[in-house]
Motif scaffolding. Structure first.
Motif, short mmCIF file in Angstrom:
data_model
loop_
_atom_site.label_atom_id
_atom_site.label_comp_id
_atom_site.label_asym_id
_atom_site.label_seq_id
_atom_site.Cartn_x
_atom_site.Cartn_y
_atom_site.Cartn_z
N SER A 145 0.68 -1.03 -0.18
CA SER A 145 0.36 0.04 -0.06
C SER A 145 0.96 1.13 -0.39
O SER A 145 1.98 0.83 0.01
N TRP A 146 0.18 2.48 -0.17
CA TRP A 146 0.77 3.38 -0.08
C TRP A 146 1.73 3.93 1.18
O TRP A 146 2.48 4.73 0.84
N ASP A 147 0.78 3.66 2.45
CA ASP A 147 1.49 3.76 3.55
C ASP A 147 2.54 2.61 3.51
O ASP A 147 3.89 3.81 4.90
N GLU A 148 2.32 1.98 3.79
CA GLU A 148 3.90 0.91 3.52
C GLU A 148 4.71 2.12 2.76
O GLU A 148 5.70 1.58 3.16
N TYR A 149 4.79 2.19 1.22
CA TYR A 149 6.12 2.67 0.63
C TYR A 149 6.13 3.48 1.86
O TYR A 149 7.50 3.96 1.57
N VAL A 150 5.28 4.63 2.12
CA VAL A 150 5.94 6.25 2.67
C VAL A 150 6.66 5.29 4.33
O VAL A 150 7.59 5.81 4.12
N GLU A 151 6.27 4.68 4.79
CA GLU A 151 7.08 3.99 6.09
C GLU A 151 8.20 3.55 5.77
O GLU A 151 9.52 4.20 6.41
N TRP A 152 9.08 2.80 4.44
CA TRP A 152 9.66 2.14 3.80
C TRP A 152 10.79 3.25 3.21
O TRP A 152 11.83 4.06 3.92
N ARG A 153 10.08 4.96 2.35
CA ARG A 153 10.81 5.40 2.15
C ARG A 153 11.26 6.46 3.32
O ARG A 153 12.86 7.40 3.68
N GLU A 154 10.81 6.74 4.61
CA GLU A 154 11.35 7.57 5.32
C GLU A 154 12.18 6.92 6.48
O GLU A 154 12.96 7.48 6.56
N LYS A 155 12.83 5.42 6.37
CA LYS A 155 13.50 5.00 7.39
C LYS A 155 14.59 5.18 6.34
O LYS A 155 15.47 5.58 6.81
N HIS A 156 14.55 5.41 5.19
CA HIS A 156 15.76 5.45 4.16
C HIS A 156 16.13 7.01 4.96
O HIS A 156 17.68 7.36 4.00
N GLU A 157 15.17 7.52 4.33
CA GLU A 157 15.22 8.32 4.41
C GLU A 157 16.31 8.82 5.90
O GLU A 157 17.16 9.75 5.10
N GLN A 158 15.91 8.70 7.24
CA GLN A 158 16.17 8.91 8.26
C GLN A 158 17.66 8.40 8.09
O GLN A 158 18.57 9.32 8.95
N THR A 159 18.24 7.42 7.18
CA THR A 159 19.36 6.62 7.55
C THR A 159 20.43 7.55 6.37
O THR A 159 21.62 7.29 6.38
N GLY A 160 19.99 8.60 6.25
CA GLY A 160 20.64 9.65 4.45
C GLY A 160 20.95 8.38 3.64
O GLY A 160 21.50 8.87 2.50
N GLU A 161 20.24 7.89 3.04
CA GLU A 161 20.36 7.34 1.78
C GLU A 161 19.78 7.83 0.63
O GLU A 161 19.61 7.38 -0.37
N VAL A 162 19.27 9.22 1.19
CA VAL A 162 18.03 9.47 -0.20
C VAL A 162 19.11 11.07 -0.19
O VAL A 162 19.97 11.59 0.59
#
Length: 243
Positions: free
Chosen positions: A226-243
């Motif tokens: 779902s969109w919510d699952e994608y957003v959670e995934w992207r936020e985790k990667h943003e927090q680790t500086g992968e973006v």
């Protein structure tokens, strides 16, 4: 002679799952970045294997079944890194059945990925199993089909009837992924007839026409997020500086 195989359920166990949520996140990320100026895609971490693939977008509403919003794929094996990103956008923007997906729709979407495997030529249009196989059909314009069976005797189920005038489209083709038939509640003949119509044939569907269908069956490994699952995934990667 029966067109059903002697044991249609033999050797049709579900394949080992090769599709994962990471494939769906990668496709979702491609669409999000395409619709969001300045957004940078997250590099995929799954193996860059090659598979025929389909990307499906559905619209989800509370209390309702998901509604198809776009679905396009490729039967040629593709690199998953590039292929999923490419067909995420093709199915979102170039499925002629729908208008292009826009950014305001993102929160309502779910993304389904199907990786296709185990392609086999079927012995007849009935030589496949509902809930296991997808079907890929092709057939010539019915005016090119003989009115008689191979023995020279007219088939008892033949019906010449009216044939629309032969046009430039002399070969028809269509496919349904494995999940479509159970979702629609179709039996095999209903699925074949629907696929014939999907291919663009709008004339009468006779038994001769069905017997003229060349069918390839295949299996699919599928995952949906779902969109919510994608957003959670992207936020985790943003927090680790992968973006």
């Amino acid at each position: 002679m029966s067109l059903e195989p002697p044991n249609p359920d033999a050797d049709t166990g579900l394949i080992e799952s090769v599709c994962t949520e990471e494939h769906c996140f990668h496709a979702f990320d491609a669409l999000y970045c395409a619709l969001t100026p300045g957004a940078r895609p997250i590099s995929p971490e799954f193996p860059d294997d090659k598979y025929p693939l389909f990307v499906t977008w559905n619209t989800c509403r509370p209390g309702r079944h998901p509604r198809l919003r776009g679905c396009i794929g490729n039967f040629e094996p593709m690199s998953l890194h590039e292929g999923l990103a490419e067909y995420a956008l093709v199915s979102a923007f170039r499925d002629h059945r729908f208008r292009k997906i826009d950014k305001s729709e993102l929160p309502t979407l779910e993304c389904g990925i199907s990786l296709l495997t185990d392609f086999e030529d079927a012995a007849s249009y009935l030589d496949w199993t509902i809930g296991v196989h997808g079907i890929q059909i092709s057939f010539p314009h019915p005016s090119r089909l003989g009115a008689a069976s191979a023995s020279g005797t007219p088939s008892p189920t033949s019906s010449t009837g009216y044939l629309p005038r032969l046009t430039s489209k002399q070969t028809f083709s269509a496919t349904y992924l494995p999940e479509v038939m159970p979702e629609q509640g179709w039996d095999k003949i209903e699925a074949i007839d629907s696929a014939i119509q999907k291919a663009g044939w709008n004339g009468r569907i006779t038994e001769d026409l069905r017997r003229g269908v060349k069918l390839r069956r295949y299996q699919s490994s599928r995952f949906t997020v779902s969109w919510d699952e994608y957003v959670e995934w992207r936020e985790k990667h943003e927090q680790t500086g992968e973006v």
